[in-house]
Design an enzyme around this catalytic site. Structure first.
Site, PDB file in Angstrom:
ATOM      1  N   SER A  99      59.610  17.656  28.469  1.00 52.49           N
ATOM      2  CA  SER A  99      59.736  18.604  27.381  1.00 52.49           C
ATOM      3  C   SER A  99      59.681  20.034  27.661  1.00 52.49           C
ATOM      4  O   SER A  99      60.284  20.706  26.846  1.00 52.49           O
ATOM      5  CB  SER A  99      58.239  18.837  26.536  1.00 52.49           C
ATOM      6  OG  SER A  99      57.080  19.446  27.582  1.00 52.49           O
ATOM      7  N   GLY A 100      60.184  20.416  29.525  1.00 53.26           N
ATOM      8  CA  GLY A 100      59.844  21.163  29.592  1.00 53.26           C
ATOM      9  C   GLY A 100      58.857  22.737  29.523  1.00 53.26           C
ATOM     10  O   GLY A 100      58.553  22.962  30.535  1.00 53.26           O
ATOM     11  N   GLY A 101      57.504  22.263  29.325  1.00 49.30           N
ATOM     12  CA  GLY A 101      56.814  22.478  29.293  1.00 49.30           C
ATOM     13  C   GLY A 101      55.917  22.427  30.857  1.00 49.30           C
ATOM     14  O   GLY A 101      55.341  23.276  31.688  1.00 49.30           O
ATOM     15  N   PHE A 102      56.085  21.165  31.767  1.00 46.18           N
ATOM     16  CA  PHE A 102      55.799  21.169  33.211  1.00 46.18           C
ATOM     17  C   PHE A 102      56.191  22.918  33.785  1.00 46.18           C
ATOM     18  O   PHE A 102      55.599  23.105  34.384  1.00 46.18           O
ATOM     19  CB  PHE A 102      55.421  19.826  33.838  1.00 46.18           C
ATOM     20  CG  PHE A 102      54.872  19.962  34.740  1.00 46.18           C
ATOM     21  CD1 PHE A 102      53.896  20.084  35.625  1.00 46.18           C
ATOM     22  CD2 PHE A 102      55.994  20.030  35.794  1.00 46.18           C
ATOM     23  CE1 PHE A 102      53.170  19.377  36.575  1.00 46.18           C
ATOM     24  CE2 PHE A 102      55.608  19.930  37.310  1.00 46.18           C
ATOM     25  CZ  PHE A 102      54.709  19.880  37.180  1.00 46.18           C
ATOM     26  N   GLN A 176      46.793  13.058  27.011  1.00 44.18           N
ATOM     27  CA  GLN A 176      46.414  14.177  28.365  1.00 44.18           C
ATOM     28  C   GLN A 176      45.029  13.094  29.008  1.00 44.18           C
ATOM     29  O   GLN A 176      44.363  12.626  28.330  1.00 44.18           O
ATOM     30  CB  GLN A 176      45.490  15.330  27.818  1.00 44.18           C
ATOM     31  CG  GLN A 176      46.500  16.213  26.683  1.00 44.18           C
ATOM     32  CD  GLN A 176      47.780  16.637  27.869  1.00 44.18           C
ATOM     33  OE1 GLN A 176      47.154  17.721  28.862  1.00 44.18           O
ATOM     34  NE2 GLN A 176      49.341  16.590  27.692  1.00 44.18           N
ATOM     35  N   CYS A 283      66.062  -4.529  53.991  1.00 45.33           N
ATOM     36  CA  CYS A 283      66.935  -4.160  53.201  1.00 45.33           C
ATOM     37  C   CYS A 283      68.541  -3.885  52.779  1.00 45.33           C
ATOM     38  O   CYS A 283      69.263  -4.105  53.963  1.00 45.33           O
ATOM     39  CB  CYS A 283      66.485  -2.970  53.472  1.00 45.33           C
ATOM     40  SG  CYS A 283      67.330  -1.641  52.314  1.00 45.33           S
ATOM     41  N   CYS A 288      70.613   0.716  55.420  1.00 42.53           N
ATOM     42  CA  CYS A 288      70.687  -0.270  56.687  1.00 42.53           C
ATOM     43  C   CYS A 288      71.904  -1.135  57.298  1.00 42.53           C
ATOM     44  O   CYS A 288      71.380  -2.436  58.041  1.00 42.53           O
ATOM     45  CB  CYS A 288      69.237  -1.097  55.376  1.00 42.53           C
ATOM     46  SG  CYS A 288      68.227  -0.037  55.714  1.00 42.53           S
TER      47      CYS A 288
HETATM   48 ZN   LIG Z   1      68.017   0.600  52.892  1.00 44.83          ZN
END
Ligand SMILES: [Zn+2]
Ligand SMILES: *[C@@H]1O[C@H](CO)[C@@H](O)[C@H](O)[C@H]1NC(C)=O
Ligand SMILES: *[C@@H]1O[C@H](CO)[C@@H](O)[C@H](O)[C@H]1NC(C)=O
Length: 367
Positions: A99-102, A176, A283, A288
């Protein structure tokens, strides 16, 4: 790509028979998204160190962008002329905007709250005042054009009224998640009665989540709508909250920590040392496959290419974790997955209380 005129179609495909975890498909205008999903944050329409085509190759389906930052630069006029953020940044996947509020709360000085909106004072020398109104937040988010957009806290009806693109963008209201149970219930009831496609929840810290939190918040949401827990992204938090029935998460952590030189693994955060193994032998990410810890150790936090290499690995790690969670729910072995994951993290079985309590509330007992 959507063939219907609904901006969001959510279908639950499998549910855990023990806890509240579920696997779903969420069809958005720009992409089909498999949930539970982790969404990395591309603040200003760029995920630092990665090209959109590299993100697509990693299998990323949805990312987040910040309304406040994009509203400031390049601003809604340029974004409208560009035909929205997807085109502007060359991203074909789905987007979600906050929302932009934070950001306003954290970057500006709160000046005054009125029924009209929230007035902020800029912290730079110009001392200019900025007003956040629900209409302005929705106007910027309509210009950005994300698949899912956020309501400014407090003014859901004004946001719904100002929304100019209901056929291509879904508004999620933010519930909230304070410690006061009665207030949460009021907030939840306020939101579930509206015609919205999903719900977002904010908590100050994931550790505040408990079995109680599940009982007081998640049980009130309609089961056929996605639940998005904002600002949560540690692996352990994702596993616990999936068990409680959360479908979507976002966090700057995996990509920010990569820029500070930290690699994520199943046993926590790895400090790179001078050995010739990859970050994680299991991974399959390109970092990796081709680069050793020793090489990365010598370049992290100094050279931009190291930011790319570690960000690539950390994103691959988060995506693989979410896929493992989804697969285990599909295959009816999610409680075992959770128990193995926690034992791997705490071989001494000294589990933090909030983890034990949260999981026990949804019938998962640790090994
Ligand atoms: Zn990796
Ligand atoms: C790689 O995966 C195998 C099989 O799941 C596991 O036994 C092994 O410990 C893993 N190795 C690392 C470095 O995580
Ligand atoms: C590793 O590097 C080689 C070139 O040396 C390249 O051909 C290959 O595609 C790389 N592997 C991955 C997984 O990116």
């Amino acid at each position: 790509m959507s063939t219907t005129n609904k901006p969001l179609i959510f279908t639950v495909l499998a549910e855990c028979k023990v806890c509240k975890a579920r696997v779903s498909k969420m069809i958005l205008p720009h992409k089909e998204v498999d949930t539970p999903v982790f969404m990395p944050v591309g603040t200003q329409g760029t995920l630092k160190g990665m090209l959109p085509e590299q993100l697509e190759k990693l299998g990323l389906q949805i990312m987040l962008a910040n309304t406040y930052h994009l509203g400031t630069k390049p601003g809604p006029d340029i974004l409208k002329k560009a035909g929205g953020l997807h085109k502007f940044m060359n991203w074909n996947g789905a987007l979600l905007t906050d929302s932009g509020g934070f950001q306003m709360v954290s970057l500006l000085k709160l000046a005054e709250i009125t029924e009209e909106g929230v007035k902020f004072q800029s912290l730079n020398q110009h001392k200019s005042e900025v007003m956040l109104t629900p209409e302005h937040s929705i106007e910027i988010q309509n210009a950005i054009g994300a698949d899912i957009i956020m309501q400014t806290t407090r003014w859901l009806d004004r946001c719904l009224g100002a929304h100019s693109k209901p056929e291509t963008q879904s508004i999620f209201p933010i519930v909230q998640g304070t410690l006061y149970e009665e207030l949460r219930i009021i907030s939840v009831n306020d939101h579930t009665s509206r015609d919205v496609h999903g719900f977002a929840i904010v908590v100050e810290k994931a550790k505040m989540i408990s079995g109680k939190w599940y009982t007081y918040v998640l049980t009130f949401f309609q089961k056929n709508k996605p639940r998005y827990l904002m600002g949560v992204g540690f692996a352990v938090d994702l596993v616990v909250c999936c068990a409680l029935g959360v479908d979507m998460f976002d966090c700057v952590f995996p990509t920010r920590t990569a820029r500070f030189g930290c690699a994520l693994t199943m046993t926590g955060q790895l400090n790179l040392k001078k050995d010739f193994n990859p970050i994680d032998a299991n991974c399959t990410c390109s970092t990796c496959q081709n680069y050793t810890r020793a090489y990365l150790h010598g370049i992290v936090t100094v050279y931009p290419v190291a930011c790319h290499l570690l960000t690539e690995h950390n994103l691959a790690f988060q995506l693989r974790l979410m896929k493992n969670i989804r697969d285990s729910i599909h295959e009816n072995r999610f409680p075992e997955f959770v128990a193995d994951f926690m034992l791997n993290l705490h071989p001494d079985r000294n589990y933090p209380t909030w983890i034990k309590d949260s999981l026990a509330a949804v019938n998962i007992n640790l090994l």
